[in-house]
Design a protein around this motif. Structure first.
Motif, short mmCIF file in Angstrom:
data_model
loop_
_atom_site.label_atom_id
_atom_site.label_comp_id
_atom_site.label_asym_id
_atom_site.label_seq_id
_atom_site.Cartn_x
_atom_site.Cartn_y
_atom_site.Cartn_z
N PHE A 85 66.89 63.36 -11.18
CA PHE A 85 65.59 63.28 -11.87
C PHE A 85 64.86 62.02 -11.45
O PHE A 85 63.67 62.05 -11.11
N VAL A 86 65.55 60.89 -11.47
CA VAL A 86 64.93 59.61 -11.11
C VAL A 86 64.53 59.60 -9.64
O VAL A 86 63.41 59.19 -9.28
N ALA A 87 65.43 60.05 -8.76
CA ALA A 87 65.14 60.05 -7.32
C ALA A 87 63.94 60.93 -7.01
O ALA A 87 63.08 60.55 -6.20
N ARG A 88 63.87 62.10 -7.63
CA ARG A 88 62.72 62.98 -7.40
C ARG A 88 61.43 62.33 -7.90
O ARG A 88 60.39 62.42 -7.24
N SER A 89 61.49 61.69 -9.05
CA SER A 89 60.29 61.06 -9.61
C SER A 89 59.77 59.97 -8.69
O SER A 89 58.56 59.84 -8.47
N VAL A 90 60.70 59.17 -8.14
CA VAL A 90 60.30 58.11 -7.21
C VAL A 90 59.68 58.71 -5.96
O VAL A 90 58.64 58.26 -5.47
N PHE A 91 60.33 59.74 -5.43
CA PHE A 91 59.86 60.36 -4.20
C PHE A 91 58.49 61.00 -4.39
O PHE A 91 57.64 60.95 -3.50
N GLU A 92 58.25 61.61 -5.55
CA GLU A 92 56.96 62.24 -5.83
C GLU A 92 55.84 61.20 -5.83
O GLU A 92 54.71 61.50 -5.42
N LYS A 93 56.13 60.00 -6.30
CA LYS A 93 55.12 58.94 -6.26
C LYS A 93 54.82 58.54 -4.82
O LYS A 93 53.67 58.29 -4.46
N VAL A 94 55.87 58.47 -3.99
CA VAL A 94 55.67 58.13 -2.58
C VAL A 94 54.85 59.22 -1.88
O VAL A 94 53.99 58.93 -1.04
N LYS A 95 55.10 60.47 -2.24
CA LYS A 95 54.42 61.59 -1.60
C LYS A 95 52.92 61.63 -1.87
O LYS A 95 52.19 62.35 -1.21
N LYS A 96 52.46 60.88 -2.84
CA LYS A 96 51.03 60.84 -3.11
C LYS A 96 50.27 60.14 -1.99
O LYS A 96 49.06 60.32 -1.85
N LYS A 97 50.99 59.34 -1.19
CA LYS A 97 50.38 58.73 -0.03
C LYS A 97 50.16 59.81 1.03
O LYS A 97 51.03 60.64 1.28
N LYS A 98 49.02 59.79 1.66
CA LYS A 98 48.65 60.83 2.62
C LYS A 98 49.66 60.98 3.74
O LYS A 98 49.96 62.09 4.19
N ALA A 99 50.21 59.87 4.20
CA ALA A 99 51.14 59.91 5.34
C ALA A 99 52.41 60.67 5.02
O ALA A 99 53.10 61.16 5.92
#
Length: 229
Positions: A85-99
């Motif tokens: 849950f935590v890892a996915r939440s962190v990754f989803e925030k990173v994915k907001k970056k266009k790159a």
């Protein structure tokens, strides 16, 4: 044969040799660039996977034990205690970056607690591959997802004894977890078995397009150079 004829033939041969050289260079460079761009995609996927595993490890070894000191026995808060849950939440925030918008992170399992982690046909084959090859922990390969090619990094997740409190028998699980997710999914783990995959996939179509664009520019340059001879 006069001097002008010899000079003309020399220029033609020199020009032809130069064109052939550039053609061979263009072909070699295109192959090398394509291989290099794919390798970079695999490296990006590897880095993302290592970051995801580091987050999960820190949550499991540090945050969760510390948090348990401050809550009643049987309590379960996935926002703090669930490594996925935590890892996915962190990754989803990173994915907001266009790159990183098209990067894919999944925790593929046969019977996941969260339906979004339901293993695909390709994932199931990899899970079985890791079961058949217990010494192999990591695999990288290109995969096709919905018609799109990705550079994939796959890590085998094997059940540990510490996992059984939440993933062994439902009656041993925290009541908060049962109230939230029920008793049907995410249980029945056996120590040592491959229970899922950490999956990171980086799209290759963008790098392929970059390679084609570069090859087109080089081919145009070669054509213009040839017309000048």
């Amino acid at each position: 044969m006069n001097v002008n004829s010899i000079t003309s033939r020399f220029i033609i041969l020199l020009g032809s040799g130069t064109v052939i050289f550039f053609i061979l260079f263009l072909i070699f460079n295109s192959f090398w660039t394509a291989e290099h761009s794919e390798e970079m995609a695999f490296k990006q996927a590897e880095l993302a996977l290592e970051m995801e595993l580091a987050v999960r490890s820190y949550v499991g070894s540090t945050i969760r034990p510390e948090y348990r000191k401050h809550i009643e026995p049987g309590k379960f808060c996935p926002e703090v205690m669930s490594t996925s849950f935590v890892a996915r939440s962190v990754f989803e925030k990173v994915k907001k970056k266009k790159a990183f918008l098209d990067y894919r992170l999944t925790f593929a399992a046969e019977n996941p607690r969260n339906p979004i982690n339901k293993a695909r046909k390709e994932d199931l084959a990899l899970i079985q591959y890791f079961r058949n090859n217990p010494k192999i922990k990591r695999l990288r390969q290109k995969v096709i997802v919905n018609g799109r090619e990705y550079a994939g990094q796959f890590n085998a997740r094997r059940a540990k004894k510490s996992c059984l409190q939440c993933h062994g028998k439902p009656e041993d699980a925290p009541q908060d977890l049962l109230d939230r997710y029920g008793s049907k999914r995410g249980f029945g783990w056996i120590v040592g078995d491959v229970v899922g995959l950490d999956v990171v996939e980086v799209p290759l179509d963008q790098s392929h397009k970059a390679v084609k664009d570069l090859a087109s520019k080089q081919a145009l340059f070669l054509f213009l150079f040839g017309t000048m001879l």
